[in-house]
Design an enzyme around this catalytic site. Structure first.
Site, short mmCIF file in Angstrom:
data_model
loop_
_atom_site.label_atom_id
_atom_site.label_comp_id
_atom_site.label_asym_id
_atom_site.label_seq_id
_atom_site.Cartn_x
_atom_site.Cartn_y
_atom_site.Cartn_z
N SER A 323 0.73 -1.27 -0.07
CA SER A 323 -0.25 -0.06 -0.04
C SER A 323 0.99 1.01 -0.21
O SER A 323 0.30 2.41 -0.21
CB SER A 323 -0.96 0.09 1.19
OG SER A 323 -1.77 -1.11 1.11
N LYS A 366 -8.32 3.03 7.31
CA LYS A 366 -7.09 3.89 6.88
C LYS A 366 -7.49 5.53 6.94
O LYS A 366 -6.96 6.56 7.35
CB LYS A 366 -6.65 3.54 5.46
CG LYS A 366 -5.71 2.46 5.58
CD LYS A 366 -5.20 2.23 4.09
CE LYS A 366 -4.34 0.98 4.06
NZ LYS A 366 -3.96 0.44 2.59
#
Length: 434
Positions: A323, A366
């Site tokens: 990521s 997130k």
């Protein structure tokens, strides 16, 4: 549901016999946890909570307890589950099994395949405030023997406790801090009452209200500062977004260069996948250095006489996953071009050598963690737009500006707000949609 409930704690279960039972030829033989739970419930259709299924022990000389759950949780097989103690098939298909886990990584793939995953993300500050007001504060007041009117905490004070003294996805630590506030008021209340009963004069009456100024006096200095908004933008430093088993967080990526021979050094307790992302990011920057204005001529190596060091702080925390790909590219470009990325801009997304931005998981966690940390702009893959629209709460979406990118060229333009020089004759190289 009107059904009996039974909880089975699986933390530390390391023997297969604890699930399937012991054969009656052994001294002290007992049925397994499943049959024992049915015996306690006295019905054959209860609700079973399998608590902490990700903490079940792995294969050893006592068997594999996680493999013993394959038959228990498979609705096609558990109608003929055989406990070693009973030694006859027993129908478990009427039981509703609910399992809890902090991380899916430690659950074996065959076992996870037999379960439907329901992800519960971390709380936003608005949700924490509502939970603290309606549940946690009244509970702590009762536990400390006070009445509802004896302790009153303002909304601003509760919000300061949630933002300045806790940094978690749940509310367990928040409840401890609220308990500290209530205990301080309980001590104050008791001391004044003792003085009154002893006949001493009391200079000040008891004040049940806990204001914003009282929080720091009781709990001490704030434990967490808003690390994003407090940070000064520096070339080579970019804010990434991380996901772990208990929620999300932000991840700083720091890059520096020094005289050398083109070597790459990685530090910060990094796993194999995130190391590969760093190698891919560096390879792309080296191969497109002329197009993005880092070198003066095509084919020139931007690292010809320099070594690069990529570091991710919090070295005690293991980090892995793809990521951070686009964040590493932006950090490298920022360092080589001596241009900054705003400290309140965060990004997440996997990156390929062709310059494509690929979708990633854990978007809701997130985004909520980035919102807690003070991020005001997020760059993410275009294919994750549906996750933001469907999963992220409206009050969080209103506070953050989202930019969706499908190529690394779009990411660079948005991250540097148009301040990065891209040569017009070859700009299509980094914007091509392959």
């Amino acid at each position: 549901m009107g059904r009996k409930f039974h909880r089975i704690s699986l933390g530390g279960v390391w023997d297969e016999s604890e699930i399937r039972g012991h054969r009656r030829t052994y001294v002290g033989a007992l049925p397994g946890l499943i049959i024992h739970g049915l015996k306690k419930c006295e019905v054959n259709n209860p609700v079973f909570l399998l608590d902490e299924i990700d903490k079940v022990g792995s294969r050893g000389h006592h068997g594999d307890p996680s493999a013993a759950f394959l038959e228990v949780l498979d609705p096609e097989q558990n109608s003929t589950f055989t406990d070693h103690y009973l030694n006859v098939p027993f129908d478990l298909s009427k039981i509703l099994f609910i399992a809890t886990a902090n991380s899916l990584d430690t659950i074996p793939a065959p076992l996870l395949d037999r379960m439907e995953t329901i992800t519960i993300p971390g709380y936003t500050y608005a949700e924490k405030l509502a939970i603290a007001t309606n549940h946690l504060l009244p509970k702590q007041i009762r536990l400390h023997g006070l009445g509802e009117t004896d302790v009153q905490v303002t909304q601003d004070a509760l919000l300061k406790v949630a933002t300045g003294y806790t940094r978690e996805s749940g509310v367990r630590h928040l409840e401890r801090e609220i308990g500290s506030l209530v205990r301080a008021k309980a001590v104050e209340y008791a001391e004044i009452q003792e003085k009154k009963e002893a006949g001493h004069s009391v200079l000040t009456e008891y004040q049940p209200l806990v204001s914003l100024d009282d929080v720091e006096e009781i709990l001490g200095q704030e434990k967490f500062v808003n690390e994003v908004t407090e940070r000064v933008s520096v070339p080579g430093v970019v804010t990434g977004m991380a996901y772990n088993g208990v929620g999300g967080g932000i991840l700083f990526i720091e890059v520096s260069q020094m005289p050398g021979k083109g070597n790459l050094q990685l530090t910060g307790s990094l796993g194999d996948v995130i190391k590969e992302s760093a190698q891919i990011a560096l390879s792309w920057v080296k191969s497109h250095g002329y197009e993005i204005g880092l070198t003066n001529s095509p084919g020139q190596n931007v690292m010809e006489k320099a070594d690069v060091h990529i570091h991710m702080p919090s070295g005690g925390t293991p980090k892995d996953g793809p990521s951070a790909g686009i964040a590493m590219v932006c950090a490298l470009v920022s360092m080589f071009s001596n241009r900054t990325v705003p400290s309140t801009t965060a990004m997440t997304g996997e990156f390929t050598l062709r310059g494509l931005v690929m979708p990633v998981g854990g978007i809701k966690e997130k985004v909520i963690a980035a919102h807690r940390a003070g991020v005001r702009k997020i760059i993410m893959p275009l294919r994750n737009q549906k996750d933001v629209t469907s999963d992220v709460p409206l009050n969080v979406r209103e506070d953050i500006e989202f930019f969706y990118a499908s190529t690394i060229g779009e990411v660079l333009r948005e991250a540097f707000e148009g301040r990065l020089m891209v040569r017009s004759s070859v700009s299509t190289v980094i914007d091509s949609r392959m």
